[in-house]
Design a protein around this motif. Structure first.
Motif, PDB file in Angstrom:
ATOM      1  N   LYS A   8      23.263  21.554 -69.977  1.00 38.09           N
ATOM      2  CA  LYS A   8      22.066  21.883 -69.199  1.00 38.09           C
ATOM      3  C   LYS A   8      21.430  23.151 -69.758  1.00 38.09           C
ATOM      4  O   LYS A   8      22.118  24.143 -69.989  1.00 38.09           O
ATOM      5  CB  LYS A   8      22.433  22.106 -67.734  1.00 38.09           C
ATOM      6  CG  LYS A   8      21.271  22.494 -66.867  1.00 38.09           C
ATOM      7  CD  LYS A   8      21.705  22.755 -65.441  1.00 38.09           C
ATOM      8  CE  LYS A   8      20.532  23.244 -64.623  1.00 38.09           C
ATOM      9  NZ  LYS A   8      20.949  23.635 -63.280  1.00 38.09           N
ATOM     10  N   VAL A   9      20.114  23.067 -69.956  1.00 44.22           N
ATOM     11  CA  VAL A   9      19.334  24.221 -70.388  1.00 44.22           C
ATOM     12  C   VAL A   9      18.129  24.315 -69.455  1.00 44.22           C
ATOM     13  O   VAL A   9      17.365  23.352 -69.322  1.00 44.22           O
ATOM     14  CB  VAL A   9      18.851  24.072 -71.852  1.00 44.22           C
ATOM     15  CG1 VAL A   9      18.009  25.270 -72.264  1.00 44.22           C
ATOM     16  CG2 VAL A   9      20.033  23.882 -72.787  1.00 44.22           C
ATOM     17  N   ASP A  10      17.980  25.435 -68.782  1.00 46.02           N
ATOM     18  CA  ASP A  10      16.817  25.636 -67.924  1.00 46.02           C
ATOM     19  C   ASP A  10      15.587  25.874 -68.792  1.00 46.02           C
ATOM     20  O   ASP A  10      15.645  26.609 -69.787  1.00 46.02           O
ATOM     21  CB  ASP A  10      17.025  26.829 -66.990  1.00 46.02           C
ATOM     22  CG  ASP A  10      18.045  26.541 -65.904  1.00 46.02           C
ATOM     23  OD1 ASP A  10      18.131  25.382 -65.462  1.00 46.02           O
ATOM     24  OD2 ASP A  10      18.764  27.474 -65.501  1.00 46.02           O
ATOM     25  N   VAL A  11      14.490  25.238 -68.407  1.00 47.63           N
ATOM     26  CA  VAL A  11      13.227  25.388 -69.130  1.00 47.63           C
ATOM     27  C   VAL A  11      12.106  25.631 -68.129  1.00 47.63           C
ATOM     28  O   VAL A  11      12.252  25.390 -66.926  1.00 47.63           O
ATOM     29  CB  VAL A  11      12.907  24.144 -69.995  1.00 47.63           C
ATOM     30  CG1 VAL A  11      13.994  23.917 -71.043  1.00 47.63           C
ATOM     31  CG2 VAL A  11      12.706  22.906 -69.140  1.00 47.63           C
ATOM     32  N   SER A  12      10.979  26.065 -68.637  1.00 46.02           N
ATOM     33  CA  SER A  12       9.807  26.281 -67.779  1.00 46.02           C
ATOM     34  C   SER A  12       9.270  24.929 -67.307  1.00 46.02           C
ATOM     35  O   SER A  12       9.518  23.890 -67.938  1.00 46.02           O
ATOM     36  CB  SER A  12       8.717  27.015 -68.558  1.00 46.02           C
ATOM     37  OG  SER A  12       8.172  26.158 -69.552  1.00 46.02           O
ATOM     38  N   PRO A  13       8.501  24.939 -66.224  1.00 46.01           N
ATOM     39  CA  PRO A  13       7.870  23.689 -65.780  1.00 46.01           C
ATOM     40  C   PRO A  13       6.995  23.060 -66.860  1.00 46.01           C
ATOM     41  O   PRO A  13       6.929  21.841 -66.972  1.00 46.01           O
ATOM     42  CB  PRO A  13       7.032  24.113 -64.564  1.00 46.01           C
ATOM     43  CG  PRO A  13       7.705  25.343 -64.047  1.00 46.01           C
ATOM     44  CD  PRO A  13       8.246  26.043 -65.273  1.00 46.01           C
ATOM     45  N   GLU A  14       6.356  23.884 -67.681  1.00 44.39           N
ATOM     46  CA  GLU A  14       5.490  23.363 -68.741  1.00 44.39           C
ATOM     47  C   GLU A  14       6.302  22.616 -69.803  1.00 44.39           C
ATOM     48  O   GLU A  14       5.883  21.550 -70.278  1.00 44.39           O
ATOM     49  CB  GLU A  14       4.695  24.502 -69.396  1.00 44.39           C
ATOM     50  CG  GLU A  14       3.698  25.175 -68.478  1.00 44.39           C
ATOM     51  CD  GLU A  14       4.328  26.195 -67.508  1.00 44.39           C
ATOM     52  OE1 GLU A  14       3.670  26.523 -66.505  1.00 44.39           O
ATOM     53  OE2 GLU A  14       5.472  26.630 -67.734  1.00 44.39           O
ATOM     54  N   VAL A  15       7.447  23.151 -70.176  1.00 47.41           N
ATOM     55  CA  VAL A  15       8.299  22.491 -71.169  1.00 47.41           C
ATOM     56  C   VAL A  15       8.862  21.201 -70.580  1.00 47.41           C
ATOM     57  O   VAL A  15       8.922  20.171 -71.252  1.00 47.41           O
ATOM     58  CB  VAL A  15       9.413  23.432 -71.673  1.00 47.41           C
ATOM     59  CG1 VAL A  15      10.436  22.682 -72.519  1.00 47.41           C
ATOM     60  CG2 VAL A  15       8.803  24.589 -72.466  1.00 47.41           C
ATOM     61  N   THR A  30      16.374  10.964 -79.144  1.00 48.02           N
ATOM     62  CA  THR A  30      16.512  12.132 -78.276  1.00 48.02           C
ATOM     63  C   THR A  30      16.314  13.423 -79.059  1.00 48.02           C
ATOM     64  O   THR A  30      15.595  14.328 -78.612  1.00 48.02           O
ATOM     65  CB  THR A  30      17.886  12.129 -77.582  1.00 48.02           C
ATOM     66  OG1 THR A  30      18.051  10.891 -76.886  1.00 48.02           O
ATOM     67  CG2 THR A  30      18.001  13.267 -76.584  1.00 48.02           C
ATOM     68  N   SER A  31      16.949  13.533 -80.215  1.00 49.67           N
ATOM     69  CA  SER A  31      16.803  14.765 -81.001  1.00 49.67           C
ATOM     70  C   SER A  31      15.364  14.924 -81.510  1.00 49.67           C
ATOM     71  O   SER A  31      14.860  16.052 -81.573  1.00 49.67           O
ATOM     72  CB  SER A  31      17.818  14.805 -82.147  1.00 49.67           C
ATOM     73  OG  SER A  31      17.627  13.745 -83.061  1.00 49.67           O
ATOM     74  N   SER A  32      14.693  13.830 -81.826  1.00 47.42           N
ATOM     75  CA  SER A  32      13.288  13.898 -82.243  1.00 47.42           C
ATOM     76  C   SER A  32      12.421  14.434 -81.117  1.00 47.42           C
ATOM     77  O   SER A  32      11.536  15.274 -81.347  1.00 47.42           O
ATOM     78  CB  SER A  32      12.787  12.521 -82.673  1.00 47.42           C
ATOM     79  OG  SER A  32      13.441  12.075 -83.821  1.00 47.42           O
ATOM     80  N   LEU A  33      12.671  13.963 -79.911  1.00 49.44           N
ATOM     81  CA  LEU A  33      11.910  14.429 -78.753  1.00 49.44           C
ATOM     82  C   LEU A  33      12.196  15.908 -78.486  1.00 49.44           C
ATOM     83  O   LEU A  33      11.279  16.724 -78.387  1.00 49.44           O
ATOM     84  CB  LEU A  33      12.260  13.584 -77.524  1.00 49.44           C
ATOM     85  CG  LEU A  33      11.483  13.836 -76.239  1.00 49.44           C
ATOM     86  CD1 LEU A  33      11.525  12.596 -75.359  1.00 49.44           C
ATOM     87  CD2 LEU A  33      11.995  15.020 -75.453  1.00 49.44           C
ATOM     88  N   VAL A  34      13.461  16.263 -78.380  1.00 42.71           N
ATOM     89  CA  VAL A  34      13.837  17.630 -78.011  1.00 42.71           C
ATOM     90  C   VAL A  34      13.360  18.639 -79.053  1.00 42.71           C
ATOM     91  O   VAL A  34      12.889  19.725 -78.703  1.00 42.71           O
ATOM     92  CB  VAL A  34      15.361  17.734 -77.781  1.00 42.71           C
ATOM     93  CG1 VAL A  34      15.810  19.176 -77.615  1.00 42.71           C
ATOM     94  CG2 VAL A  34      15.762  16.918 -76.553  1.00 42.71           C
ATOM     95  N   SER A  35      13.449  18.301 -80.323  1.00 44.54           N
ATOM     96  CA  SER A  35      13.052  19.241 -81.381  1.00 44.54           C
ATOM     97  C   SER A  35      11.565  19.576 -81.353  1.00 44.54           C
ATOM     98  O   SER A  35      11.146  20.565 -81.954  1.00 44.54           O
ATOM     99  CB  SER A  35      13.445  18.694 -82.753  1.00 44.54           C
ATOM    100  OG  SER A  35      12.657  17.564 -83.086  1.00 44.54           O
ATOM    101  N   ARG A  36      10.778  18.787 -80.631  1.00 44.80           N
ATOM    102  CA  ARG A  36       9.330  19.031 -80.512  1.00 44.80           C
ATOM    103  C   ARG A  36       8.994  19.954 -79.355  1.00 44.80           C
ATOM    104  O   ARG A  36       7.829  20.337 -79.185  1.00 44.80           O
ATOM    105  CB  ARG A  36       8.602  17.702 -80.351  1.00 44.80           C
ATOM    106  CG  ARG A  36       8.739  16.840 -81.604  1.00 44.80           C
ATOM    107  CD  ARG A  36       8.261  15.426 -81.412  1.00 44.80           C
ATOM    108  NE  ARG A  36       6.864  15.354 -81.002  1.00 44.80           N
ATOM    109  CZ  ARG A  36       6.288  14.255 -80.537  1.00 44.80           C
ATOM    110  NH1 ARG A  36       6.991  13.133 -80.426  1.00 44.80           N
ATOM    111  NH2 ARG A  36       5.027  14.249 -80.190  1.00 44.80           N
ATOM    112  N   LEU A  37       9.994  20.334 -78.570  1.00 47.90           N
ATOM    113  CA  LEU A  37       9.753  21.185 -77.403  1.00 47.90           C
ATOM    114  C   LEU A  37       9.822  22.663 -77.773  1.00 47.90           C
ATOM    115  O   LEU A  37      10.684  23.064 -78.555  1.00 47.90           O
ATOM    116  CB  LEU A  37      10.796  20.897 -76.316  1.00 47.90           C
ATOM    117  CG  LEU A  37      10.843  19.472 -75.777  1.00 47.90           C
ATOM    118  CD1 LEU A  37      12.032  19.300 -74.840  1.00 47.90           C
ATOM    119  CD2 LEU A  37       9.530  19.126 -75.072  1.00 47.90           C
ATOM    120  N   PRO A  38       8.923  23.482 -77.204  1.00 50.79           N
ATOM    121  CA  PRO A  38       8.999  24.930 -77.452  1.00 50.79           C
ATOM    122  C   PRO A  38      10.375  25.470 -77.051  1.00 50.79           C
ATOM    123  O   PRO A  38      10.888  25.160 -75.977  1.00 50.79           O
ATOM    124  CB  PRO A  38       7.904  25.502 -76.547  1.00 50.79           C
ATOM    125  CG  PRO A  38       6.962  24.365 -76.303  1.00 50.79           C
ATOM    126  CD  PRO A  38       7.806  23.120 -76.317  1.00 50.79           C
ATOM    127  N   GLY A  39      10.970  26.242 -77.932  1.00 49.53           N
ATOM    128  CA  GLY A  39      12.284  26.822 -77.685  1.00 49.53           C
ATOM    129  C   GLY A  39      13.425  25.972 -78.213  1.00 49.53           C
ATOM    130  O   GLY A  39      14.583  26.383 -78.193  1.00 49.53           O
TER     131      GLY A  39
END
Length: 158
Positions: free
Chosen positions: A68-75, A98-107
């Motif tokens: 689990k990683v907490d992220v901002s509502p925008e992310v 999944t890794s393709s999707l996650v790697s596109r997220l800020p942070g």
């Protein structure tokens, strides 16, 4: 999901807690007639359904590692948008999707795009603030046994 004998990765999915709580379960086999699904996105993923999901996968031969990683509502909203626009994923490509999707997220730019669940798990483990939980059960190796038990729990409201 990881194999109990070899510790090799077996499946990867992504729980997204945004304006909707969904599970991006690419090429996954979890489902129930009461849980809406569209193109590998399972909707209405309450904590109760999340527990069913973990129980469905955890058995004598496999265990579940949740990170689990907490992220901002925008992310979180961006992750939801990417999951909804991804489309259905062919078998054996769960971690790549999944890794393709996650790697596109800020942070999350440090997450490498990979086909291997353990590689992604290791990348996520290096993120600051990650919380890891392991779920183990000693159920039958046959997932249909867990699916029947979960079906009975859903139908009785447990």
């Amino acid at each position: 999901m990881r194999n109990t004998r070899s510790d090799s990765g077996a499946h990867t999915s992504l729980l997204i807690d945004a304006s909707q709580r969904v599970m991006f379960d690419p090429a996954g086999s979890f489902g129930h007639e009461t849980i809406p699904e569209r193109d590998d996105v399972l909707f209405g993923f309450s904590p109760r359904i999340e527990a069913y999901y973990a129980s469905y996968h955890a058995r004598l031969t496999f265990y579940v590692v949740a990170q689990k990683v907490d992220v901002s509502p925008e992310v979180a909203e961006l992750a939801l948008e990417l999951a909804l626009s991804n489309g259905a994923v062919p078998n054996a490509l769960c971690t790549h999707a999944t890794s393709s999707l996650v790697s596109r997220l800020p942070g999350f730019e440090s997450i490498g795009v990979t086909y291997f669940p353990n590689n992604m798990m290791d990348d996520v483990a290096r993120l600051p603030g990650v919380e890891t939980t392991v779920y183990r059960e000693n159920d039958s190796e046959d997932k249909s046994v867990a699916a029947a038990a979960i079906d009975a729990q859903i139908r009785t409201g447990q």
